[in-house]
Write a protein that holds these residues in place. Sequence first.
Motif, PDB file in Angstrom:
ATOM      1  N   ILE A 122     -23.635 -58.358 -39.136  1.00  0.00           N
ATOM      2  CA  ILE A 122     -24.681 -57.885 -40.040  1.00  0.00           C
ATOM      3  C   ILE A 122     -24.144 -56.600 -40.647  1.00  0.00           C
ATOM      4  O   ILE A 122     -23.797 -55.656 -39.930  1.00  0.00           O
ATOM      5  CB  ILE A 122     -26.016 -57.624 -39.308  1.00  0.00           C
ATOM      6  CG1 ILE A 122     -26.619 -58.928 -38.777  1.00  0.00           C
ATOM      7  CG2 ILE A 122     -27.019 -56.952 -40.227  1.00  0.00           C
ATOM      8  CD1 ILE A 122     -26.079 -59.354 -37.476  1.00  0.00           C
ATOM      9  N   SER A 123     -24.061 -56.548 -41.952  1.00  0.00           N
ATOM     10  CA  SER A 123     -23.586 -55.359 -42.658  1.00  0.00           C
ATOM     11  C   SER A 123     -24.709 -54.842 -43.540  1.00  0.00           C
ATOM     12  O   SER A 123     -25.481 -55.633 -44.085  1.00  0.00           O
ATOM     13  CB  SER A 123     -22.379 -55.695 -43.543  1.00  0.00           C
ATOM     14  OG  SER A 123     -21.345 -56.263 -42.792  1.00  0.00           O
ATOM     15  N   ALA A 124     -24.777 -53.535 -43.676  1.00  0.00           N
ATOM     16  CA  ALA A 124     -25.750 -52.925 -44.578  1.00  0.00           C
ATOM     17  C   ALA A 124     -25.258 -51.549 -44.969  1.00  0.00           C
ATOM     18  O   ALA A 124     -24.539 -50.890 -44.214  1.00  0.00           O
ATOM     19  CB  ALA A 124     -27.120 -52.814 -43.909  1.00  0.00           C
TER      20      ALA A 124
ATOM     21  N   ARG B  38     -24.050 -44.843 -31.540  1.00  0.00           N
ATOM     22  CA  ARG B  38     -23.269 -44.306 -32.655  1.00  0.00           C
ATOM     23  C   ARG B  38     -24.225 -44.007 -33.814  1.00  0.00           C
ATOM     24  O   ARG B  38     -24.142 -44.591 -34.893  1.00  0.00           O
ATOM     25  CB  ARG B  38     -22.163 -45.268 -33.068  1.00  0.00           C
ATOM     26  CG  ARG B  38     -22.628 -46.643 -33.388  1.00  0.00           C
ATOM     27  CD  ARG B  38     -21.478 -47.663 -33.376  1.00  0.00           C
ATOM     28  NE  ARG B  38     -21.893 -48.936 -33.913  1.00  0.00           N
ATOM     29  CZ  ARG B  38     -22.712 -49.790 -33.300  1.00  0.00           C
ATOM     30  NH1 ARG B  38     -23.234 -49.512 -32.125  1.00  0.00           N
ATOM     31  NH2 ARG B  38     -23.017 -50.936 -33.864  1.00  0.00           N
ATOM     32  N   PRO B  39     -25.156 -43.078 -33.578  1.00  0.00           N
ATOM     33  CA  PRO B  39     -26.262 -42.842 -34.521  1.00  0.00           C
ATOM     34  C   PRO B  39     -25.823 -42.210 -35.834  1.00  0.00           C
ATOM     35  O   PRO B  39     -24.793 -41.546 -35.921  1.00  0.00           O
ATOM     36  CB  PRO B  39     -27.156 -41.878 -33.742  1.00  0.00           C
ATOM     37  CG  PRO B  39     -26.216 -41.136 -32.853  1.00  0.00           C
ATOM     38  CD  PRO B  39     -25.173 -42.143 -32.455  1.00  0.00           C
ATOM     39  N   ILE B  40     -26.660 -42.430 -36.833  1.00  0.00           N
ATOM     40  CA  ILE B  40     -26.531 -41.723 -38.105  1.00  0.00           C
ATOM     41  C   ILE B  40     -27.457 -40.510 -37.992  1.00  0.00           C
ATOM     42  O   ILE B  40     -28.651 -40.663 -37.714  1.00  0.00           O
ATOM     43  CB  ILE B  40     -26.970 -42.602 -39.289  1.00  0.00           C
ATOM     44  CG1 ILE B  40     -26.266 -43.967 -39.266  1.00  0.00           C
ATOM     45  CG2 ILE B  40     -26.693 -41.882 -40.603  1.00  0.00           C
ATOM     46  CD1 ILE B  40     -26.837 -44.958 -40.276  1.00  0.00           C
ATOM     47  N   VAL B  41     -26.925 -39.315 -38.185  1.00  0.00           N
ATOM     48  CA  VAL B  41     -27.730 -38.094 -38.075  1.00  0.00           C
ATOM     49  C   VAL B  41     -27.432 -37.165 -39.242  1.00  0.00           C
ATOM     50  O   VAL B  41     -26.406 -37.293 -39.909  1.00  0.00           O
ATOM     51  CB  VAL B  41     -27.464 -37.344 -36.739  1.00  0.00           C
ATOM     52  CG1 VAL B  41     -27.938 -38.174 -35.552  1.00  0.00           C
ATOM     53  CG2 VAL B  41     -26.010 -36.975 -36.586  1.00  0.00           C
TER      54      VAL B  41
ATOM     55  N   LYS C 220     -22.822 -45.337 -46.853  1.00  0.00           N
ATOM     56  CA  LYS C 220     -21.724 -45.867 -46.045  1.00  0.00           C
ATOM     57  C   LYS C 220     -22.142 -47.237 -45.535  1.00  0.00           C
ATOM     58  O   LYS C 220     -23.317 -47.457 -45.223  1.00  0.00           O
ATOM     59  CB  LYS C 220     -21.451 -44.938 -44.861  1.00  0.00           C
ATOM     60  CG  LYS C 220     -20.351 -45.422 -43.942  1.00  0.00           C
ATOM     61  CD  LYS C 220     -20.138 -44.465 -42.782  1.00  0.00           C
ATOM     62  CE  LYS C 220     -19.121 -45.045 -41.812  1.00  0.00           C
ATOM     63  NZ  LYS C 220     -18.945 -44.186 -40.638  1.00  0.00           N
ATOM     64  N   MET C 221     -21.171 -48.157 -45.432  1.00  0.00           N
ATOM     65  CA  MET C 221     -21.471 -49.471 -44.877  1.00  0.00           C
ATOM     66  C   MET C 221     -21.380 -49.401 -43.355  1.00  0.00           C
ATOM     67  O   MET C 221     -20.422 -48.867 -42.808  1.00  0.00           O
ATOM     68  CB  MET C 221     -20.524 -50.546 -45.386  1.00  0.00           C
ATOM     69  CG  MET C 221     -20.858 -51.919 -44.797  1.00  0.00           C
ATOM     70  SD  MET C 221     -19.659 -53.188 -45.171  1.00  0.00           S
ATOM     71  CE  MET C 221     -20.079 -53.509 -46.864  1.00  0.00           C
TER      72      MET C 221
ATOM     73  N   MET D 126     -31.690 -47.694 -47.255  1.00  0.00           N
ATOM     74  CA  MET D 126     -30.914 -48.892 -46.924  1.00  0.00           C
ATOM     75  C   MET D 126     -30.779 -49.752 -48.174  1.00  0.00           C
ATOM     76  O   MET D 126     -31.672 -49.775 -49.014  1.00  0.00           O
ATOM     77  CB  MET D 126     -31.625 -49.736 -45.865  1.00  0.00           C
ATOM     78  CG  MET D 126     -31.967 -49.027 -44.594  1.00  0.00           C
ATOM     79  SD  MET D 126     -32.845 -50.113 -43.458  1.00  0.00           S
ATOM     80  CE  MET D 126     -34.264 -50.615 -44.399  1.00  0.00           C
ATOM     81  N   ASP D 127     -29.659 -50.505 -48.208  1.00  0.00           N
ATOM     82  CA  ASP D 127     -29.433 -51.385 -49.340  1.00  0.00           C
ATOM     83  C   ASP D 127     -28.408 -52.449 -48.953  1.00  0.00           C
ATOM     84  O   ASP D 127     -27.580 -52.234 -48.054  1.00  0.00           O
ATOM     85  CB  ASP D 127     -28.915 -50.574 -50.531  1.00  0.00           C
ATOM     86  CG  ASP D 127     -29.167 -51.244 -51.874  1.00  0.00           C
ATOM     87  OD1 ASP D 127     -29.735 -52.361 -51.901  1.00  0.00           O
ATOM     88  OD2 ASP D 127     -28.789 -50.661 -52.896  1.00  0.00           O
ATOM     89  N   ASP D 128     -28.454 -53.570 -49.625  1.00  0.00           N
ATOM     90  CA  ASP D 128     -27.434 -54.617 -49.556  1.00  0.00           C
ATOM     91  C   ASP D 128     -27.080 -55.086 -48.146  1.00  0.00           C
ATOM     92  O   ASP D 128     -25.926 -54.976 -47.709  1.00  0.00           O
ATOM     93  CB  ASP D 128     -26.153 -54.160 -50.281  1.00  0.00           C
ATOM     94  CG  ASP D 128     -26.371 -53.968 -51.769  1.00  0.00           C
ATOM     95  OD1 ASP D 128     -27.177 -54.730 -52.349  1.00  0.00           O
ATOM     96  OD2 ASP D 128     -25.752 -53.067 -52.353  1.00  0.00           O
TER      97      ASP D 128
END
Length: 191
Positions: free
Chosen positions: A83-85, A119-122, A128-129, A157-159
């Motif tokens: 799953i990519s986003a 591996r959170p986004i903070v 970034k994908m 979020m996108d794509d």
Amino acid sequence: MNMLRFALVCFVGLPVFIQAQLPAGWYPAGSNWKNYSIELKSKEGRKGGTGARLECLKDTVNGYGSLMQHFLPGEYLGKRIRISAWAKTKDVEQWAGIWVQVAKETDEKPLCFDNMADRPIVGITDWKMYELVVDVPWEAKVILIGGIINGVGTLWMDDFSIEVVDRNTPTTGRGNNYFLPLEQPTNLSLD
């Protein structure tokens, strides 16, 4: 309560005006989703088009908000999927991420799960994908995907995309210790 029932309860309880602002097939969820603005926004997508935004409405909040969808595993049964986003964040104090869960309808415990908590986004990040890789065991009844923000901040979020990947592709998250069957008989002579 299993995740599918939880998700459906969250969706059915939404006011009509909020549903109209969401991407088709997606709905809000989470332990505290009412403290988040979760909507489709024009000109806020990765390429300047439409994207989804999850934004905390309070200065402090316990719990998380999510934008998600669920679907039948169909062609993915017995396969490994990626799953990519694309995502970006602003002022995320605790963590945000993309997530996937593979589940049995009647089982509260996921078969496979990854929400990027390891591996959170903070903070503040640019587009970034992000990629998640999980197995879809034969007993799976539903796949759930989405974006999540825990605490204060904003997540865009996108794509999203989903693809079958080679079994040599390492899995992410937890619960991915399934022994998937071989795609065809191999080494029958035992050499």
